[in-house]
Design a protein around this motif. Structure first.
Motif, short mmCIF file in Angstrom:
data_model
loop_
_atom_site.label_atom_id
_atom_site.label_comp_id
_atom_site.label_asym_id
_atom_site.label_seq_id
_atom_site.Cartn_x
_atom_site.Cartn_y
_atom_site.Cartn_z
N VAL A 21 31.75 -6.59 17.94
CA VAL A 21 31.74 -6.96 19.36
C VAL A 21 32.59 -8.21 19.53
O VAL A 21 32.46 -9.16 18.77
CB VAL A 21 30.30 -7.24 19.86
N GLU B 267 26.38 2.41 9.44
CA GLU B 267 26.78 1.98 10.78
C GLU B 267 27.51 0.64 10.71
O GLU B 267 27.17 -0.20 9.89
CB GLU B 267 25.52 1.83 11.65
N THR C 263 29.33 -2.30 13.56
CA THR C 263 29.59 -2.66 14.95
C THR C 263 30.39 -3.96 15.00
O THR C 263 30.07 -4.91 14.29
CB THR C 263 28.26 -2.86 15.72
N VAL D 286 34.17 -3.50 22.21
CA VAL D 286 33.12 -3.04 21.30
C VAL D 286 33.64 -1.86 20.49
O VAL D 286 34.26 -0.95 21.04
CB VAL D 286 31.85 -2.62 22.08
N ILE E 138 30.66 -10.61 17.10
CA ILE E 138 29.52 -10.15 16.31
C ILE E 138 30.03 -9.05 15.38
O ILE E 138 30.70 -8.11 15.83
CB ILE E 138 28.40 -9.58 17.20
N ALA F 113 28.34 -6.52 12.64
CA ALA F 113 27.10 -6.04 12.03
C ALA F 113 27.41 -4.80 11.21
O ALA F 113 28.03 -3.85 11.72
CB ALA F 113 26.08 -5.70 13.12
N THR F 114 27.04 -4.84 9.96
CA THR F 114 27.29 -3.69 9.09
C THR F 114 26.01 -3.23 8.43
O THR F 114 25.17 -4.03 8.04
CB THR F 114 28.32 -4.03 7.99
#
Lengths: 126, 186
Positions: free
Chosen positions: B149, B145, B147, B79, B138, B140-141
């Protein structure tokens, strides 16, 4: 009467030279007593053990203590690493779950759920 | 013949390992970003660390029991999550590099969400090998932020579904919208 007592005392306390070998016997006895005062572990050691090796039990005990301390430190370190790994695992699953939830909520609330309604694929909107 | 087969197996071992490691993404080195970020989550759990963590999960705690269910069959969890106090303080190029890895054969995009209004994007990819899921990714933007994963191993979405309510995650509607219902892109 008193003269008799005086004579008797003089006779009893008169200077007497020690017997021959008295000094040697005293020294020998001192040595024997000193030997008897040695620590128990040393007196229980086998007779064939050299004098220098009399500290062997102490060394063995110290080594055992050191090993025990090291094993305990290792166990504590292992436990700390395990708890840290557990926390990381929980955090990782939490982050993954949050983002999965975000995606599924977005998919379920939008209708029709075409991916590129707003922007082109791969566009992050930046 | 027996020796030939053994030799062949040895020679093919690196290839087998490479195929097995397909679901592992090369995540960007983002050490420079840690100073700029408000919050940083960097988690690297290989098979040994997962095994170690599993040993410290308490079966009496609901979240630990759920985690144990999810991690069975997993060999890696990675992560990278960064939160900033200013919009797009992170290098988008690095995120795109990860996206490009997911265009390789074997990866299927399950979900693609784009929001122009919120300037956010979420992509969920599944790595499939011989009809079995062996990895999940995964990305995610959001403006402040991002992320990434990467989960490696026998990912079971149903088990992930069991996480609902355990970590404060609302119920996932996996039954309502299966991956077949929502194939985005590709």
């Amino acid at each position: 009467m008193s003269n008799d007592i005086d004579e008797q005392l003089r006779a009893a306390l008169r200077r007497v030279d020690p017997e021959q070998g008295f000094a040697q016997r005293v020294l020998a006895r001192i040595e024997v007593e000193q030997r008897q005062r040695r620590p128990r572990f040393a007196t229980r050691l086998p007779a064939w053990l050299p004098t220098r090796a009399r500290w062997l039990p102490v060394a063995v005990a110290a080594s055992a203590l050191l090993v025990a301390v090291l094993l305990n430190a290792r166990q504590v370190r292992h436990e700390r690493q395990g708890l840290e790994a557990r926390q990381q695992l929980i955090d990782a699953l939490r982050v993954a779950g949050e983002k999965l939830d975000l995606a599924y909520r977005a998919v379920n609330t939008e209708s029709p759920p075409t991916a590129s309604d707003d922007t082109a694929p791969g566009d992050t909107g930046a | 013949m027996k020796y030939f087969l053994a030799l062949l197996a040895v020679l093919l071992l690196p290839w087998q390992l490479a195929v097995a490691a397909d679901a592992r993404l090369i995540l960007p080195e983002l050490r420079g970003l840690e100073d700029k970020a408000d919050e940083t989550v960097t988690i690297t759990l290989d098979a040994a660390m997962i095994k170690l963590a599993a040993g410290f999960l308490d079966a009496n705690k609901p979240e630990d029991a759920a985690a144990r269910q999810v991690i069975s069959g997993l060999t890696g969890i990675y992560v990278r999550s960064f939160t900033f106090d200013a919009d797009f303080s992170y290098p988008l190029g690095e995120i795109e590099k990860v996206r490009k890895q997911l265009s390789a054969p074997g990866w299927q995009r399950l979900v693609e969400v784009r929001s122009r209004k919120e300037k956010s994007a979420v992509d969920v990819y599944l790595s499939v090998d011989r009809e079995l899921a062996n990895g999940l990714a995964i990305i995610a933007t959001e403006p402040r932020e991002f992320t990434i994963v990467n989960i490696i191993g026998a990912v079971d979405l149903q088990k992930l579904h069991q996480l609902e309510g355990k970590f404060g995650i609302p119920k996932l509607q996996l039954e309502a919208k299966t991956p077949q219902d929502k194939p985005a892109g590709r």
